[in-house]
Design an enzyme around this catalytic site. Sequence first.
Site, PDB file in Angstrom:
ATOM      1  N   HIS A  64     -12.105 105.083  79.428  1.00  0.00           N
ATOM      2  CA  HIS A  64     -10.871 104.870  78.573  1.00  0.00           C
ATOM      3  C   HIS A  64     -10.144 103.778  79.127  1.00  0.00           C
ATOM      4  O   HIS A  64      -9.183 103.303  78.564  1.00  0.00           O
ATOM      5  CB  HIS A  64     -10.375 106.113  77.994  1.00  0.00           C
ATOM      6  CG  HIS A  64     -11.080 107.117  76.986  1.00  0.00           C
ATOM      7  ND1 HIS A  64     -10.932 106.979  75.812  1.00  0.00           N
ATOM      8  CD2 HIS A  64     -12.245 108.015  77.516  1.00  0.00           C
ATOM      9  CE1 HIS A  64     -11.559 107.769  75.388  1.00  0.00           C
ATOM     10  NE2 HIS A  64     -12.519 108.384  76.321  1.00  0.00           N
ATOM     11  N   ASP A 101      -3.889  97.738  80.391  1.00  0.00           N
ATOM     12  CA  ASP A 101      -4.187  98.917  79.363  1.00  0.00           C
ATOM     13  C   ASP A 101      -5.478  98.845  78.836  1.00  0.00           C
ATOM     14  O   ASP A 101      -6.119  97.662  78.497  1.00  0.00           O
ATOM     15  CB  ASP A 101      -3.137  98.811  78.251  1.00  0.00           C
ATOM     16  CG  ASP A 101      -2.752 100.192  78.019  1.00  0.00           C
ATOM     17  OD1 ASP A 101      -3.563 101.103  77.985  1.00  0.00           O
ATOM     18  OD2 ASP A 101      -1.853 100.335  77.264  1.00  0.00           O
TER      19      ASP A 101
HETATM   20  C1  GDG Z   1      -5.833 105.978  77.344  1.00  0.00           C
HETATM   21  C2  GDG Z   1      -5.933 104.539  77.854  1.00  0.00           C
HETATM   22  C3  GDG Z   1      -6.856 103.923  75.843  1.00  0.00           C
HETATM   23  C4  GDG Z   1       2.244 108.744  72.250  1.00  0.00           C
HETATM   24  N1  GDG Z   1       3.427 109.060  72.428  1.00  0.00           N
HETATM   25  C5  GDG Z   1       3.545 110.098  71.485  1.00  0.00           C
HETATM   26  C6  GDG Z   1       2.390 110.128  70.725  1.00  0.00           C
HETATM   27  N2  GDG Z   1       1.606 109.181  71.385  1.00  0.00           N
HETATM   28  C7  GDG Z   1       0.156 109.094  71.096  1.00  0.00           C
HETATM   29  C8  GDG Z   1      -0.151 107.591  70.500  1.00  0.00           C
HETATM   30  C9  GDG Z   1      -1.637 107.528  70.832  1.00  0.00           C
HETATM   31  C10 GDG Z   1      -1.720 108.224  72.220  1.00  0.00           C
HETATM   32  O1  GDG Z   1      -0.856 109.103  72.124  1.00  0.00           O
HETATM   33  C11 GDG Z   1      -1.654 107.118  73.389  1.00  0.00           C
HETATM   34  O2  GDG Z   1      -2.659 106.469  73.611  1.00  0.00           O
HETATM   35  P1  GDG Z   1      -2.639 104.969  74.216  1.00  0.00           P
HETATM   36  O3  GDG Z   1      -3.830 104.191  73.829  1.00  0.00           O
HETATM   37  O4  GDG Z   1      -1.428 104.270  73.574  1.00  0.00           O
HETATM   38  O5  GDG Z   1      -2.607 105.252  75.858  1.00  0.00           O
HETATM   39  P2  GDG Z   1      -2.873 106.095  76.843  1.00  0.00           P
HETATM   40  O6  GDG Z   1      -2.438 107.563  76.757  1.00  0.00           O
HETATM   41  O7  GDG Z   1      -2.677 105.477  78.163  1.00  0.00           O
HETATM   42  O8  GDG Z   1      -4.480 106.177  76.484  1.00  0.00           O
HETATM   43  C12 GDG Z   1      -5.723 103.670  76.500  1.00  0.00           C
HETATM   44  C13 GDG Z   1      -6.682 105.381  75.347  1.00  0.00           C
HETATM   45  O9  GDG Z   1      -6.923 106.100  76.529  1.00  0.00           O
HETATM   46  C14 GDG Z   1      -7.891 105.557  74.306  1.00  0.00           C
HETATM   47  O10 GDG Z   1      -9.287 105.349  74.907  1.00  0.00           O
HETATM   48  O11 GDG Z   1      -6.368 103.050  74.674  1.00  0.00           O
HETATM   49  O12 GDG Z   1      -5.887 102.032  77.291  1.00  0.00           O
HETATM   50  O13 GDG Z   1      -4.790 104.214  79.075  1.00  0.00           O
HETATM   51  O14 GDG Z   1      -2.541 108.048  69.811  1.00  0.00           O
HETATM   52  O15 GDG Z   1       0.085 108.062  68.785  1.00  0.00           O
HETATM   53  N3  GDG Z   1       1.941 111.200  69.768  1.00  0.00           N
HETATM   54  C15 GDG Z   1       3.033 111.748  69.121  1.00  0.00           C
HETATM   55  N4  GDG Z   1       4.363 111.768  69.850  1.00  0.00           N
HETATM   56  C16 GDG Z   1       4.542 111.002  70.774  1.00  0.00           C
HETATM   57  O16 GDG Z   1       5.827 110.890  71.470  1.00  0.00           O
HETATM   58  N5  GDG Z   1       2.716 112.533  68.156  1.00  0.00           N
END
Ligand code: GDG
Length: 471
Positions: A171, A380
């Site tokens: 990821h 990222d």
């Molecule tokens: C890793 C990789 C890759 C965030 N804050 C809240 C919340 N979230 C949810 C978002 C989103 C998820 O968490 C975060 O996903 P991201 O992709 O932005 O980032 P990482 O956590 O670093 O994820 C990344 C991912 O894996 C998937 O392969 O894209 O590059 O680092 O879904 O919505 N959800 C809620 N409240 C929050 O305050 N409900």
Amino acid sequence: MRLVIVSNRLPFTARAENGQLQFQTSAGGLVSGLSTYLDSLRDATPLQQAHLWVGWPGVTIPPALQRELGRRARREFSAYPVYLDEATMDRFYHGFCNRTLWPLFHYFPALASFEEDDWRTYQHVNQVFCDHLRKILQPDDVVWIHDYHLMLLPRLLKQQFPTLPIGFFLHIPFPSFEILRQMPGAWREALLTGLLGADLVGFHLPDYATHFLSAAREFLGWKERRGIVQTPTHAAHIGAFPMGIDYEKFSRAAASAETAQAGGELRRALQNARIILSVDRLDYAKGILNRLRGLEVFLEKNPAWHGRVVLCLVVVPSRIGVPKYRETKREIDERVGEINGKFGSMTWTPILYQYNFLPFHQLVALYRLADLALVTPLRDGMNLVAKEYVATRTDQTGVLILSELAGAAKELRDALIINPNDTETLAQTLRAALEMPPREQRRRMRAMQKRLAQYTVVHWAQDFLRVLRAG
Ligand code: GDG
């Protein structure tokens, strides 16, 4: 064929409160993505639906409760918990995973530590997962392992189950082999051969797959032909599978009554200000400080916008057991205070800051209210927040400012793409975004929505599993 998903964390976190077990859904892109895929199988035959999720339940569970947790995990979540004690988890998760692998793979080699004890614990935990899987795997299973915590596991499993289809998805980015050279030779060779134990290794981007193949050539002398590495035991396929989101869920939630209620309260609190949104886990790789610098320069150069714009900054607590994360948190707190002190007045606060996890409908309400989303990671793997923001813009207004160092930038070409280290351009882009005519906003949103609605997280999982099963 039963699908066995293996990840560091289970889709829930278990807690023991007064001797009673409590369950809470885990947050994050990996869990929500895979859960959406499993939900999508509702209409399939029971055979196609069969699955098991293997992982750590989030906290150390007292031995007296482990049997009950195992039973309920199985019945309520189709899950199998792997127990690890606190000291092991600390060296594994806060140690090798997040003080060695995470900074190296996100191009922060100066932050990476190389502790022999951490490495030994990482090997041990991967072996513990393998030992559990040995007890539960059946001949018809398909195994899908996730993320950097378990990079040794594919090979360990392959040695036990040579004919079982084993997939692995990373990821986070896979870096250039020159970055891997920083790591002791025996470790990087073990990680590469570990991954190549899988029949299919998937990455978000073709660039990451290319980096992986050059590392295999450079450090193992194993060559690739048409995306296949012939290992001494089997052919390992390497591919790119950009992870999507549950587009329907976000666009539907944008129109829901709960979101409208949460949005109404926020709108009243924010009055008529234009809203810039920033949401991430606490992480130096997310570029939150760069974003704040960009805002500061924007406010310095554009006094006409004072009082008319607010940055809603949501930082979700994460990995606070790692010193660099505590330091990043302190720096964000300080910068927010400085910027608010420098530009704010008794009637206007430029940054509204929350260090907390938002309930889903509040998150969607913020996506809906935000005139622009500022997503500026320094690195990222993909970034799902950028995609979710686009999915909630059902009236096709809104502007996405996106770092070229996020995997998502390869797909979301109609975002305003910036470099997070270029503060001047970031400040100019903020102004351009706030002044963008609605027609142009709609043109860009439409193009991005089309892509995201077509290639959802369900397609992503189906594609990966189709290639894996095709062998
Ligand atoms: C890793 C990789 C890759 C965030 N804050 C809240 C919340 N979230 C949810 C978002 C989103 C998820 O968490 C975060 O996903 P991201 O992709 O932005 O980032 P990482 O956590 O670093 O994820 C990344 C991912 O894996 C998937 O392969 O894209 O590059 O680092 O879904 O919505 N959800 C809620 N409240 C929050 O305050 N409900």
